[in-house]
Design a protein around this motif. Structure first.
Motif, mmCIF file in Angstrom:
data_model
loop_
_atom_site.group_PDB
_atom_site.id
_atom_site.type_symbol
_atom_site.label_atom_id
_atom_site.label_comp_id
_atom_site.label_asym_id
_atom_site.label_seq_id
_atom_site.Cartn_x
_atom_site.Cartn_y
_atom_site.Cartn_z
ATOM 1 N N MET A 15 0.876 -1.164 0.000
ATOM 2 C CA MET A 15 0.000 0.000 0.000
ATOM 3 C C MET A 15 0.913 1.213 0.000
ATOM 4 S SD MET A 15 -2.989 1.059 2.652
ATOM 5 C CE MET A 15 -4.269 2.158 2.100
ATOM 6 N N LEU A 16 0.679 2.117 -0.928
ATOM 7 C CA LEU A 16 1.438 3.350 -0.995
ATOM 8 C C LEU A 16 0.539 4.473 -0.504
ATOM 9 C CD1 LEU A 16 2.866 1.358 -3.010
ATOM 10 C CD2 LEU A 16 3.697 3.401 -4.155
ATOM 11 N N LEU A 17 0.944 5.104 0.581
ATOM 12 C CA LEU A 17 0.193 6.202 1.184
ATOM 13 C C LEU A 17 0.837 7.505 0.726
ATOM 14 C CD1 LEU A 17 0.056 4.612 4.729
ATOM 15 C CD2 LEU A 17 -1.839 4.781 3.124
ATOM 16 N N ILE A 18 0.078 8.325 0.043
ATOM 17 C CA ILE A 18 0.616 9.548 -0.543
ATOM 18 C C ILE A 18 0.345 10.704 0.415
ATOM 19 C CG2 ILE A 18 0.515 11.109 -2.524
ATOM 20 C CD1 ILE A 18 -0.610 8.625 -4.104
ATOM 21 N N HIS A 19 1.414 11.283 0.923
ATOM 22 C CA HIS A 19 1.338 12.455 1.793
ATOM 23 C C HIS A 19 1.660 13.661 0.915
ATOM 24 C CE1 HIS A 19 1.342 9.967 5.479
ATOM 25 N NE2 HIS A 19 2.108 9.163 4.761
ATOM 26 N N HIS A 20 0.687 14.552 0.734
ATOM 27 C CA HIS A 20 0.905 15.674 -0.177
ATOM 28 C C HIS A 20 1.851 16.726 0.396
ATOM 29 C CE1 HIS A 20 -1.741 14.176 -3.162
ATOM 30 N NE2 HIS A 20 -2.824 14.271 -2.417
ATOM 31 N N GLY A 21 1.909 16.893 1.693
ATOM 32 C CA GLY A 21 2.796 17.896 2.272
ATOM 33 C C GLY A 21 2.492 19.268 1.685
ATOM 34 N N SER A 22 3.502 19.909 1.127
ATOM 35 C CA SER A 22 3.313 21.234 0.536
ATOM 36 C C SER A 22 3.113 21.172 -0.976
ATOM 37 C CB SER A 22 4.513 22.125 0.872
ATOM 38 O OG SER A 22 5.706 21.554 0.342
ATOM 39 N N THR A 23 2.799 19.989 -1.492
ATOM 40 C CA THR A 23 2.554 19.822 -2.924
ATOM 41 C C THR A 23 1.402 20.723 -3.368
ATOM 42 O OG1 THR A 23 3.256 17.517 -2.822
ATOM 43 C CG2 THR A 23 1.930 18.154 -4.717
ATOM 44 N N PRO A 24 1.571 21.479 -4.447
ATOM 45 C CA PRO A 24 0.442 22.261 -4.962
ATOM 46 C C PRO A 24 -0.682 21.326 -5.411
ATOM 47 C CG PRO A 24 2.513 22.961 -5.963
ATOM 48 C CD PRO A 24 2.793 21.693 -5.209
ATOM 49 N N LEU A 25 -1.905 21.635 -4.974
ATOM 50 C CA LEU A 25 -3.063 20.800 -5.307
ATOM 51 C C LEU A 25 -4.049 21.605 -6.144
ATOM 52 C CD1 LEU A 25 -3.627 19.131 -1.832
ATOM 53 C CD2 LEU A 25 -2.457 18.167 -3.820
ATOM 54 N N PRO A 26 -4.742 20.945 -7.085
ATOM 55 C CA PRO A 26 -5.732 21.656 -7.901
ATOM 56 C C PRO A 26 -6.718 22.433 -7.022
ATOM 57 C CG PRO A 26 -5.390 19.463 -8.770
ATOM 58 C CD PRO A 26 -4.649 19.529 -7.457
ATOM 59 N N GLY A 27 -7.039 23.634 -7.471
ATOM 60 C CA GLY A 27 -7.977 24.475 -6.751
ATOM 61 C C GLY A 27 -7.335 25.380 -5.713
ATOM 62 N N THR A 28 -6.008 25.299 -5.563
ATOM 63 C CA THR A 28 -5.306 26.151 -4.600
ATOM 64 C C THR A 28 -4.483 27.198 -5.344
ATOM 65 O OG1 THR A 28 -3.299 24.774 -4.522
ATOM 66 C CG2 THR A 28 -5.103 24.199 -3.000
ATOM 67 N N PRO A 29 -4.141 28.303 -4.676
ATOM 68 C CA PRO A 29 -3.290 29.310 -5.321
ATOM 69 C C PRO A 29 -1.935 28.751 -5.770
ATOM 70 C CG PRO A 29 -4.320 30.228 -3.352
ATOM 71 C CD PRO A 29 -4.635 28.754 -3.367
ATOM 72 N N ASP A 30 -1.374 27.818 -4.994
ATOM 73 C CA ASP A 30 -0.090 27.222 -5.396
ATOM 74 C C ASP A 30 -0.220 26.464 -6.714
ATOM 75 O OD1 ASP A 30 1.239 28.231 -3.183
ATOM 76 O OD2 ASP A 30 1.011 26.399 -2.012
ATOM 77 N N TRP A 31 -1.361 25.801 -6.903
ATOM 78 C CA TRP A 31 -1.598 25.087 -8.166
ATOM 79 C C TRP A 31 -1.706 26.080 -9.314
ATOM 80 C CZ3 TRP A 31 -1.283 20.341 -10.061
ATOM 81 C CH2 TRP A 31 -1.915 20.055 -11.271
ATOM 82 N N GLU A 32 -2.435 27.142 -9.086
ATOM 83 C CA GLU A 32 -2.620 28.148 -10.132
ATOM 84 C C GLU A 32 -1.301 28.816 -10.501
ATOM 85 O OE1 GLU A 32 -5.407 28.234 -11.787
ATOM 86 O OE2 GLU A 32 -6.222 26.769 -10.388
ATOM 87 N N ALA A 33 -0.336 28.811 -9.580
ATOM 88 C CA ALA A 33 0.975 29.390 -9.855
ATOM 89 C C ALA A 33 1.808 28.511 -10.791
ATOM 90 C CB ALA A 33 1.736 29.630 -8.554
ATOM 91 N N LEU A 34 1.445 27.229 -10.930
ATOM 92 C CA LEU A 34 2.145 26.347 -11.863
ATOM 93 C C LEU A 34 1.752 26.717 -13.289
ATOM 94 C CD1 LEU A 34 1.622 22.853 -10.151
ATOM 95 C CD2 LEU A 34 3.664 24.296 -10.056
ATOM 96 N N SER A 35 2.674 26.515 -14.197
ATOM 97 C CA SER A 35 2.359 26.759 -15.604
ATOM 98 C C SER A 35 1.399 25.681 -16.092
ATOM 99 C CB SER A 35 3.638 26.725 -16.442
ATOM 100 O OG SER A 35 4.130 25.399 -16.526
ATOM 101 N N PRO A 36 0.676 25.936 -17.174
ATOM 102 C CA PRO A 36 -0.185 24.885 -17.737
ATOM 103 C C PRO A 36 0.599 23.618 -18.074
ATOM 104 C CG PRO A 36 -0.738 26.997 -18.709
ATOM 105 C CD PRO A 36 0.507 27.211 -17.881
ATOM 106 N N GLU A 37 1.851 23.772 -18.486
ATOM 107 C CA GLU A 37 2.686 22.603 -18.792
ATOM 108 C C GLU A 37 2.975 21.795 -17.527
ATOM 109 O OE1 GLU A 37 3.498 25.784 -19.781
ATOM 110 O OE2 GLU A 37 2.849 25.537 -21.871
#
Length: 119
Positions: free
Chosen positions: A4-26
């Motif tokens: 079982m792989l448990l994914i801890h997002h930590g500070s990963t930018p997630l869709p719907g957050t400002p950090d995600w929007e800061a990523l380029s479309p690529e």
């Protein structure tokens, strides 16, 4: 061996957050493509449904015979599990190799690998 792989997002930018929007479309596309490829990997069984964010969690403890509930996760938000999958692999090295492809592992989070015990 099954893991079982448990994914801890930590500070990963997630869709719907400002950090995600800061990523380029690529960059956003690369994250989606990586998860798509992960789900198509032989031996991978993706989680059947998406979990809501850890801020929606309720933690339950029993103390002195009383059930106690707390809003929110038991751990710090940055340590909360954000997703999971199952992987049938030849050995731990293969599971580690797969875990390294998960975007959260390289974008501020981590992946915990646990062998499954079958009874």
């Amino acid at each position: 061996m099954k893991y079982m792989l448990l994914i801890h997002h930590g500070s990963t930018p997630l869709p719907g957050t400002p950090d995600w929007e800061a990523l380029s479309p690529e960059e956003q596309g690369a994250v989606y493509a990586a998860y798509g490829a992960l789900n198509e990997t032989p031996g991978v069984t993706p989680a059947p449904v998406q979990m809501a964010g850890p801020e929606t969690a309720t933690t339950v403890r029993v103390q002195d015979g009383r059930t106690l509930t707390t809003d929110g996760p038991f751990v710090e938000l940055k340590e909360a599990v954000g997703g999971y999958l199952f992987y049938e692999a030849d050995d731990l090295d293969a599971a580690i190799e797969l875990a390294a492809t998960i975007p959260s592992a390289r974008m501020g989070g981590g992946v915990e690998i646990r062998p499954l015990v079958e009874y």
